[in-house]
Design an enzyme around this catalytic site. Structure first.
Site, PDB file in Angstrom:
ATOM      1  N   GLY A  72       0.819  -1.208   0.000  1.00  0.00           N
ATOM      2  CA  GLY A  72       0.000   0.000   0.000  1.00  0.00           C
ATOM      3  C   GLY A  72       0.854   1.258   0.000  1.00  0.00           C
ATOM      4  CB  SER A 200      -2.224  -2.819   1.137  1.00  0.00           C
ATOM      5  OG  SER A 200      -1.292  -3.708   1.698  1.00  0.00           O
ATOM      6  CB  CYS A 326       5.241   4.293  23.748  1.00  0.00           C
ATOM      7  SG  CYS A 326       5.884   4.329  25.407  1.00  0.00           S
TER       8      CYS A 326
END
Ligand SMILES: *Cc1c(COP(=O)(O)O)cnc(C)c1O
Length: 382
Positions: A72, A200, A326
């Site tokens: 993709g 994709s 994170c």
């Protein structure tokens, strides 16, 4: 091994059994190069072209408008850079949105550093771009509009047909990253006025590492990779025959069973959301609860850290995704959640659940019970 409960179908899916079965001969007995003229070469070529037909049929295009790529992300790159480079003398302005996948956002950033001018449209609290905002931003230098079909985090499905109409009216080329949409919703590139569309394989039970790009005939774009003349001289490299076959089978199967699967998936998703809404306080639903992907649910839990929540779910062998990245222990909200204006107290603890066709009601109940328990225990600590 204990059973894994997989609720992350927006990240990737397993390869469907029928898909794998169709692929296997092309790793072994049918190993020919599609460019070779002897029998196994011709077989490979025929398989590639049949797959191209399947892709074309599903989105109402024609085979020569379909180009196979490696994923993709490559399709997005080829579409956006390909159009940008081919239309340099016409203009240097591209319009996209703030909630695109990195495959589009970073491609645009890269073009920006080459002197292209990019407008990143805002979205409302449900994740929709504003159509008059889009139209007002079109100038005589605008060469491309690239707006995603459905968002990978919050599932919002844009008003693609209307966007296509605006692009057409102003004679601007329209590309859509439909990686989350293909396999989940009906797509008609003609009716929707789509000029280029990315997909994709691994997002609809096909293999990883195979993608396709639809480009409307008569639209020229610049190739990014030099080499042989494969894919109508637009994408050099020997065709990944087995995976192309896999993508073709996967898209065909997805659309043969579209209504059945979506009905089942939507039911699980709605059951999950209703239970969570009744049993867990201080939550917020992200995205538009009506106009979104059938398997998508994105909920923020006040006072919860998304990363921590994922670890706790993983301990129970539940796979899901958080709406945050994170960095050194402190989660910061994703660009999508920021763009829909999620408040600070909610933005750190978002959970994306994406249901798929192999999920069951039992899996879903296990997810709900686990989540209720985990949220309760995490909130005890604050
Ligand atoms: C997964 C995804 C991509 C990237 O596809 P790959 O095949 O993994 O490169 C692009 N856009 C969206 C919306 C996606 O969800």
């Amino acid at each position: 091994m204990e059973k894994i409960r997989y609720f992350d179908h927006a990240a990737t899916t397993s390869v469907d059994e029928d898909v794998l079965k169709e692929m296997l001969p092309f790793f072994s007995i049918e190993y020919g190069n599609p460019s070779s003229i002897y029998s196994i070469g011709r077989h490979a070529k025929k398989a590639v072209e049949e797959s191209r037909q399947k892709v074309a049929r599903v989105i109402n295009s024609i085979p020569r408008e379909i180009y196979f790529t490696s994923c993709g992300s490559e399709s997005d790159n080829l579409a956006i850079k390909g159009i940008a480079y081919a239309n340099k003398c016409k203009g240097n302005h591209i319009i996209t949105s703030k909630i695109e996948h990195p495959a589009v956002l970073n491609t645009c950033k890269s073009l920006e550093s080459e002197g292209f001018n990019i407008t990143y449209l805002d979205v409302d609290k449900n994740g929709f771009i504003n159509l008059s905002d889009l139209e007002n931003n079109i100038t005589n230098k605008t060469i491309l509009i690239s707006i995603m079909f459905a968002n990978n985090e919050i599932g919002t499905i844009q008003l693609i047909k209307d966007i296509g109409l605006i692009a057409k009216k102003h004679n601007v080329i329209f590309h859509t990253d439909a990686v989350q949409a293909v396999g989940n919703i009906q797509i008609d590139v003609k009716k929707m006025n789509i000029d280029l569309l990315s997909m994709s394989g691994h997002k609809f039970y096909g293999p990883k590492g195979i993608g396709a790009l639809y480009v409307r005939k008569n639209i020229d774009f610049k190739k990014l990779q030099d080499g042989g003349h494969q894919e109508k001289d637009k994408r050099a490299g020997t065709e990944n025959v087995a995976e192309i076959v896999g993508l073709g089978k996967a898209i065909e199967k997805a659309y043969d069973n579209l209504e059945y699967n979506n009905c089942k998936i939507r039911k699980l998703r709605d059951f999950y959301e209703n239970e969570i809404e009744q049993r867990i306080p201080y939550i917020k639903f992200n995205g538009n609860r009506n106009n979104r992907l059938p398997g998508n649910s994105n909920i923020s839990f006040e006072g919860i850290n998304g990363e921590e929540l994922l670890f706790k779910l993983d301990e129970k062998l539940i796979c899901a995704s958080a709406g945050s990245a994170c960095s050194s222990g402190s989660s910061s909200p994703s660009h999508v959640l920021l763009a829909i204006g999620l408040k600070e107290n909610f933005s750190k603890g978002s959970l994306r659940i994406s249901f798929g066709k192999e999920n069951t009601m039992d899996d879903t109940k296990y997810l709900i019970e686990s989540l209720v328990q985990i949220i309760k225990s995490l909130r005890k600590n604050i």
